[in-house]
Design a protein around this motif. Structure first.
Motif, mmCIF file in Angstrom:
data_model
loop_
_atom_site.group_PDB
_atom_site.id
_atom_site.type_symbol
_atom_site.label_atom_id
_atom_site.label_comp_id
_atom_site.label_asym_id
_atom_site.label_seq_id
_atom_site.Cartn_x
_atom_site.Cartn_y
_atom_site.Cartn_z
ATOM 1 N N THR A 1 -5.709 8.080 7.273
ATOM 2 C CA THR A 1 -6.242 8.951 8.323
ATOM 3 C C THR A 1 -5.175 9.547 9.234
ATOM 4 O O THR A 1 -5.423 10.546 9.904
ATOM 5 C CB THR A 1 -7.259 8.185 9.191
ATOM 6 N N ASP B 1 -6.700 3.683 -0.926
ATOM 7 C CA ASP B 1 -7.217 3.526 0.435
ATOM 8 C C ASP B 1 -7.016 4.831 1.210
ATOM 9 O O ASP B 1 -5.925 5.405 1.201
ATOM 10 C CB ASP B 1 -6.500 2.386 1.159
ATOM 11 N N GLU B 2 -8.071 5.285 1.885
ATOM 12 C CA GLU B 2 -7.996 6.564 2.590
ATOM 13 C C GLU B 2 -7.069 6.466 3.802
ATOM 14 O O GLU B 2 -7.201 5.570 4.635
ATOM 15 C CB GLU B 2 -9.386 7.008 3.035
ATOM 16 N N LYS C 1 -8.375 4.288 6.939
ATOM 17 C CA LYS C 1 -9.752 4.443 7.422
ATOM 18 C C LYS C 1 -10.392 3.109 7.800
ATOM 19 O O LYS C 1 -11.231 3.045 8.683
ATOM 20 C CB LYS C 1 -10.598 5.144 6.350
ATOM 21 N N ASP C 2 -9.949 2.011 7.159
ATOM 22 C CA ASP C 2 -10.535 0.696 7.452
ATOM 23 C C ASP C 2 -10.026 0.089 8.766
ATOM 24 O O ASP C 2 -10.355 -1.031 9.118
ATOM 25 C CB ASP C 2 -10.307 -0.273 6.291
ATOM 26 N N GLY C 3 -9.188 0.840 9.514
ATOM 27 C CA GLY C 3 -8.695 0.372 10.806
ATOM 28 C C GLY C 3 -7.370 -0.364 10.744
ATOM 29 O O GLY C 3 -6.815 -0.725 11.779
ATOM 30 N N THR C 4 -6.849 -0.598 9.553
ATOM 31 C CA THR C 4 -5.552 -1.263 9.412
ATOM 32 C C THR C 4 -4.442 -0.217 9.352
ATOM 33 O O THR C 4 -4.704 0.989 9.259
ATOM 34 C CB THR C 4 -5.513 -2.139 8.135
ATOM 35 N N ARG D 1 0.793 -1.235 0.000
ATOM 36 C CA ARG D 1 0.000 0.000 0.000
ATOM 37 C C ARG D 1 0.824 1.284 0.000
ATOM 38 O O ARG D 1 0.329 2.324 -0.428
ATOM 39 C CB ARG D 1 -0.909 0.019 1.227
#
Length: 193
Positions: free
Chosen positions: A92, A89-90, A155-158, A55
């Motif tokens: 944060t 992927d956002e 944003k997905d917590g990863t 990523r």
């Protein structure tokens, strides 16, 4: 401040620390970092290689000298950091810590609202006067290695955690000290701000 970001990008592009040279001679070097953990960093014949995962790719861990009139009354050594998002992927939050030779780890950047332009993030940390005690390593002989831990929260917590090696030899250190002296002299000749 806009001028500083231009200099940051120029320093990152000119830096030989993260060479784009593709080679099969890339080695993974184990390094003991803050807290006693051992991580592997990558280096090739021409220096450190970018840390990356599926990523994120680290594109810069460099220093530059900001002139006195940009930040304060003396030149400043800026640690500059950049990364490229490889997905949409956002993101944060992004933190960058000095984990070698510093122990305990020192947080240099904690960006809780990262702004990416074309998938690229750039940020910096002012480490003060290049001639100051906190930058005494610039005046010591020999290779100066650093390891920076980049933690990127999605944003997905990863999250992604990457360790980036940066090295500075005697020629690099002389270059930055000379740049600091020259910017100070120009500032004094111009009579300050």
């Amino acid at each position: 401040m806009k001028n500083i970001h231009y200099h940051l990008v120029a320093a990152l592009l000119a830096s030989s620390m993260l060479t784009a040279c593709q080679t099969t001679d890339v080695r993974e070097i184990p390094m003991k970092i803050a807290g006693g953990e051992t991580v592997k960093v990558k280096a090739g014949p021409r220096g450190p290689k970018p840390a990356e995962d599926a990523r994120i790719k680290i594109t810069g861990a460099a220093i530059l000298i900001a002139p006195p009139d940009e930040i304060g009354d003396t030149p400043s050594l800026l640690w500059s950091f950049s990364l490229q998002a490889k997905t949409r992927d956002e993101i944060t939050r992004i933190t960058v810590e000095n984990v070698f030779p510093t122990d305990p780890a020192a947080i240099l950047v904690d960006d809780s609202a990262p702004s990416l332009r074309d998938g690229m993030w750039i940020n910096s940390w002012n480490n003060g006067d290049p001639m100051g005690k906190q930058n005494g390593w610039l005046q010591q002989k020999g290779l100066a290695p650093f390891v920076f831990r980049f933690t990127v929260h999605f944003k997905d917590g990863t999250h992604s955690v990457l360790h980036q090696l940066a090295t500075f030899g005697d020629d690099d250190k002389r270059f930055f000290l000379n740049a600091a002296r020259q910017t100070s002299e120009r500032y004094i000749i111009r009579g300050g701000k």
